[in-house]
Design a protein around this motif. Sequence first.
Motif, mmCIF file in Angstrom:
data_model
loop_
_atom_site.group_PDB
_atom_site.id
_atom_site.type_symbol
_atom_site.label_atom_id
_atom_site.label_comp_id
_atom_site.label_asym_id
_atom_site.label_seq_id
_atom_site.Cartn_x
_atom_site.Cartn_y
_atom_site.Cartn_z
ATOM 1 N N GLN A 1 0.831 -1.308 0.188
ATOM 2 C CA GLN A 1 0.048 0.076 -0.099
ATOM 3 C C GLN A 1 0.827 1.290 0.192
ATOM 4 N N ASP A 2 0.471 2.003 -0.928
ATOM 5 C CA ASP A 2 1.290 3.448 -0.901
ATOM 6 C C ASP A 2 0.454 4.566 -1.024
ATOM 7 N N ASP A 3 0.872 5.781 -0.353
ATOM 8 C CA ASP A 3 0.290 6.814 -0.581
ATOM 9 C C ASP A 3 0.395 7.692 -1.712
ATOM 10 N N GLY A 4 1.318 7.093 -2.709
ATOM 11 C CA GLY A 4 1.755 7.856 -3.779
ATOM 12 C C GLY A 4 2.907 8.965 -3.583
ATOM 13 N N SER A 5 3.321 9.040 -2.525
ATOM 14 C CA SER A 5 4.358 10.301 -2.213
ATOM 15 C C SER A 5 5.664 10.111 -3.000
ATOM 16 N N ASP A 6 5.934 8.790 -3.214
ATOM 17 C CA ASP A 6 7.454 8.410 -3.946
ATOM 18 C C ASP A 6 7.254 7.089 -4.692
ATOM 19 N N PRO A 7 6.602 7.358 -5.919
ATOM 20 C CA PRO A 7 6.568 5.984 -6.634
ATOM 21 C C PRO A 7 7.677 5.625 -7.089
ATOM 22 N N ALA A 8 9.017 6.193 -7.247
ATOM 23 C CA ALA A 8 10.124 5.722 -7.584
ATOM 24 C C ALA A 8 10.617 4.451 -6.634
ATOM 25 N N ARG A 9 10.429 4.561 -5.285
ATOM 26 C CA ARG A 9 10.720 3.594 -4.491
ATOM 27 C C ARG A 9 10.248 2.069 -4.791
ATOM 28 N N LEU A 10 8.991 2.022 -5.188
ATOM 29 C CA LEU A 10 8.574 0.531 -5.714
ATOM 30 C C LEU A 10 9.474 0.225 -7.115
ATOM 31 N N ALA A 11 9.646 1.254 -7.959
ATOM 32 C CA ALA A 11 10.446 1.014 -9.234
ATOM 33 C C ALA A 11 11.722 0.580 -9.022
ATOM 34 N N ASP A 12 12.231 1.219 -8.243
ATOM 35 C CA ASP A 12 13.935 0.817 -7.626
ATOM 36 C C ASP A 12 13.885 -0.392 -7.275
ATOM 37 N N ALA A 13 12.854 -0.854 -6.273
ATOM 38 C CA ALA A 13 13.080 -2.286 -5.638
ATOM 39 C C ALA A 13 12.722 -3.221 -6.813
ATOM 40 N N LEU A 14 11.648 -2.871 -7.655
ATOM 41 C CA LEU A 14 11.631 -3.888 -8.762
ATOM 42 C C LEU A 14 12.856 -3.936 -9.633
ATOM 43 N N ASN A 15 13.663 -2.864 -9.847
ATOM 44 C CA ASN A 15 14.694 -3.076 -10.779
ATOM 45 C C ASN A 15 15.580 -3.743 -10.076
ATOM 46 N N ALA A 16 15.997 -3.605 -8.862
ATOM 47 C CA ALA A 16 16.946 -4.320 -8.024
ATOM 48 C C ALA A 16 16.579 -5.771 -8.088
ATOM 49 N N PHE A 17 15.308 -6.252 -7.872
ATOM 50 C CA PHE A 17 14.950 -7.716 -7.818
ATOM 51 C C PHE A 17 15.182 -8.086 -9.186
ATOM 52 N N ALA A 18 14.817 -7.553 -10.616
ATOM 53 C CA ALA A 18 15.105 -7.963 -11.700
ATOM 54 C C ALA A 18 16.687 -8.088 -12.047
ATOM 55 N N LYS A 19 17.296 -6.889 -11.580
ATOM 56 C CA LYS A 19 18.850 -7.260 -11.748
ATOM 57 C C LYS A 19 19.298 -8.513 -10.875
ATOM 58 N N TRP A 20 18.974 -8.703 -9.853
ATOM 59 C CA TRP A 20 19.390 -9.778 -8.990
ATOM 60 C C TRP A 20 19.087 -11.143 -9.702
ATOM 61 N N SER A 21 17.631 -11.051 -10.124
ATOM 62 C CA SER A 21 17.201 -12.347 -10.889
ATOM 63 C C SER A 21 18.057 -12.596 -12.224
ATOM 64 N N GLU A 22 18.473 -11.754 -12.828
ATOM 65 C CA GLU A 22 19.221 -11.875 -14.049
ATOM 66 C C GLU A 22 20.567 -12.329 -13.615
ATOM 67 N N GLU A 23 21.036 -11.508 -12.773
ATOM 68 C CA GLU A 23 22.500 -11.886 -12.336
ATOM 69 C C GLU A 23 22.840 -13.265 -11.702
ATOM 70 N N THR A 24 21.751 -13.705 -11.014
ATOM 71 C CA THR A 24 21.673 -14.977 -10.397
ATOM 72 C C THR A 24 21.183 -16.253 -11.183
ATOM 73 N N GLY A 25 20.910 -15.835 -12.388
ATOM 74 C CA GLY A 25 20.381 -17.041 -13.288
ATOM 75 C C GLY A 25 19.000 -17.371 -12.622
ATOM 76 N N GLN A 26 18.394 -16.533 -11.936
ATOM 77 C CA GLN A 26 16.915 -16.960 -11.137
ATOM 78 C C GLN A 26 15.743 -16.504 -12.261
ATOM 79 N N ASP A 27 16.088 -15.825 -13.515
ATOM 80 C CA ASP A 27 14.932 -15.337 -14.302
ATOM 81 C C ASP A 27 14.606 -16.550 -15.057
ATOM 82 N N SER A 28 13.265 -16.556 -15.212
ATOM 83 C CA SER A 28 12.555 -17.665 -15.913
ATOM 84 C C SER A 28 12.656 -17.555 -17.364
ATOM 85 N N ARG A 29 13.147 -18.392 -17.868
ATOM 86 C CA ARG A 29 13.020 -18.422 -19.740
ATOM 87 C C ARG A 29 11.969 -19.309 -20.228
#
Length: 84
Positions: free
Chosen positions: A9-37
Amino acid sequence: MSEVVVQIQDDGSDPARLADALNAFAKWSEETGQDSRSDEAPDIMMMTEHSGDFIRRKLIFQSRAHAARFMVFWRQERHRARPV
């Protein structure tokens, strides 16, 4: 395969936080080979619900481990100081 739903749940005050967390997760997933092919399903899906002054995001993961790892990135991002 069961799905794991994480609600944020977010009050919309800083939408970049979720985007940054999603980007970090995507980067981790790619770097560790966890991404689904496979063509079965994406690693993560997001749904948005508007509720008055709040926006609720539902993140749907195919793995409990991936949901838990995303939560690590989300907690780090929420507690990280933003430059003024």
